[in-house]
Design a protein around this motif. Structure first.
Motif, PDB file in Angstrom:
ATOM      1  N   ASP A   4     -33.077 -52.127 -39.284  1.00 31.00           N
ATOM      2  CA  ASP A   4     -33.938 -51.904 -40.448  1.00 31.00           C
ATOM      3  C   ASP A   4     -35.231 -52.714 -40.388  1.00 31.00           C
ATOM      4  O   ASP A   4     -36.070 -52.608 -41.280  1.00 31.00           O
ATOM      5  CB  ASP A   4     -33.192 -52.275 -41.743  1.00 31.00           C
ATOM      6  N   GLU A 176     -39.203 -47.160 -44.923  1.00 32.78           N
ATOM      7  CA  GLU A 176     -38.234 -46.111 -45.272  1.00 32.78           C
ATOM      8  C   GLU A 176     -36.946 -46.680 -45.855  1.00 32.78           C
ATOM      9  O   GLU A 176     -36.226 -45.999 -46.581  1.00 32.78           O
ATOM     10  CB  GLU A 176     -37.944 -45.187 -44.085  1.00 32.78           C
ATOM     11  N   TYR A 178     -36.690 -49.312 -48.071  1.00 30.52           N
ATOM     12  CA  TYR A 178     -36.822 -49.546 -49.514  1.00 30.52           C
ATOM     13  C   TYR A 178     -37.378 -48.345 -50.258  1.00 30.52           C
ATOM     14  O   TYR A 178     -37.145 -48.192 -51.442  1.00 30.52           O
ATOM     15  CB  TYR A 178     -37.619 -50.828 -49.837  1.00 30.52           C
ATOM     16  N   LYS A 179     -38.034 -47.436 -49.579  1.00 31.43           N
ATOM     17  CA  LYS A 179     -38.529 -46.235 -50.255  1.00 31.43           C
ATOM     18  C   LYS A 179     -37.392 -45.256 -50.569  1.00 31.43           C
ATOM     19  O   LYS A 179     -37.436 -44.566 -51.574  1.00 31.43           O
ATOM     20  CB  LYS A 179     -39.625 -45.569 -49.432  1.00 31.43           C
ATOM     21  N   ARG A 180     -36.382 -45.212 -49.713  1.00 29.94           N
ATOM     22  CA  ARG A 180     -35.266 -44.296 -49.975  1.00 29.94           C
ATOM     23  C   ARG A 180     -34.422 -44.750 -51.162  1.00 29.94           C
ATOM     24  O   ARG A 180     -33.661 -43.991 -51.737  1.00 29.94           O
ATOM     25  CB  ARG A 180     -34.404 -44.089 -48.733  1.00 29.94           C
ATOM     26  N   ASN A 181     -34.550 -46.036 -51.514  1.00 34.45           N
ATOM     27  CA  ASN A 181     -33.794 -46.577 -52.650  1.00 34.45           C
ATOM     28  C   ASN A 181     -34.648 -46.682 -53.912  1.00 34.45           C
ATOM     29  O   ASN A 181     -34.198 -47.223 -54.911  1.00 34.45           O
ATOM     30  CB  ASN A 181     -33.226 -47.953 -52.296  1.00 34.45           C
ATOM     31  N   SER A 182     -35.879 -46.205 -53.841  1.00 37.89           N
ATOM     32  CA  SER A 182     -36.779 -46.305 -55.015  1.00 37.89           C
ATOM     33  C   SER A 182     -36.497 -45.217 -56.023  1.00 37.89           C
ATOM     34  O   SER A 182     -36.084 -44.159 -55.760  1.00 37.89           O
ATOM     35  CB  SER A 182     -38.231 -46.220 -54.569  1.00 37.89           C
TER      36      SER A 182
END
Length: 182
Positions: A4, A176, A178-182
């Motif tokens: 990650d 990607e 932290y954006k997928r968990n936003s």
């Protein structure tokens, strides 16, 4: 976890060396003082604080405070909350606030004001990382390990949603993640 990470900014070896250098500076500057208290800011600074504390050749107590302005997100909420207070009185003592990163500065401004109000003899800030580009209030560390870029960093105490703190280095988290968990 390592998959990650976009790139490593500072290695474990670089961090270890810089922690020793900071300890040497503190040992010099606080030599002969008998009322030193290292205040570790939980949870992020715990790795740095314990590494640093073990290298101090001082009569120093350690205490902990938990202050948060992120509440699990990727940016500061602007509101600082005291989640866990010190156990000991710091009136008349020389305080070294041990922090993982100076970003917006809100947390440290809140904490320094609080400790001044409680009668600390002196207050210095020692932070392993400093992100000047993120500053929202006028505060600066007296002792800084490394300046870091204005990117989302994890490792060596820095986290994303409570994870990645245990990485021994400091790295940039892939967007990607932290954006997928936003």
């Amino acid at each position: 976890m390592n998959n990650d990470i976009e790139r490593i900014i500072y290695s474990k070896q670089q961090i270890d060396q810089r922690v020793q250098e900071l300890a040497d500076e503190l040992n010099h500057d606080y030599a002969g003082k008998k009322n030193v208290v290292v205040v570790a800011v939980l949870t992020g600074a715990i790795m740095f604080a314990t590494d640093l504390y073990k290298k101090l050749d001082l009569y120093a107590h350690i205490d902990f405070v938990d202050v948060s302005s992120y509440q699990g997100g990727t940016s500061s909420t602007g509101s600082v909350k005291l989640l866990h207070d010190l156990k000991n009185d710091i009136a008349g003592k020389d305080v070294i606030i041990c922090e993982d990163i100076v970003d917006t500065g809100r947390t440290l401004k809140f904490l320094t004001d609080l400790l001044k109000d409680r009668g600390a003899n002196s207050i210095k800030i020692c932070s392993i990382f400093d992100k000047p580009a993120g500053r929202a209030v006028d505060v600066s560390a007296d002792y800084v390990g490394f300046d870091v870029p204005n990117e989302f960093l994890v490792g060596y105490g820095l986290d994303y949603q409570g994870l990645y703190r245990n990485l021994p280095y400091i790295g940039v988290l892939k967007p990607e993640v932290y954006k997928r968990n936003s």
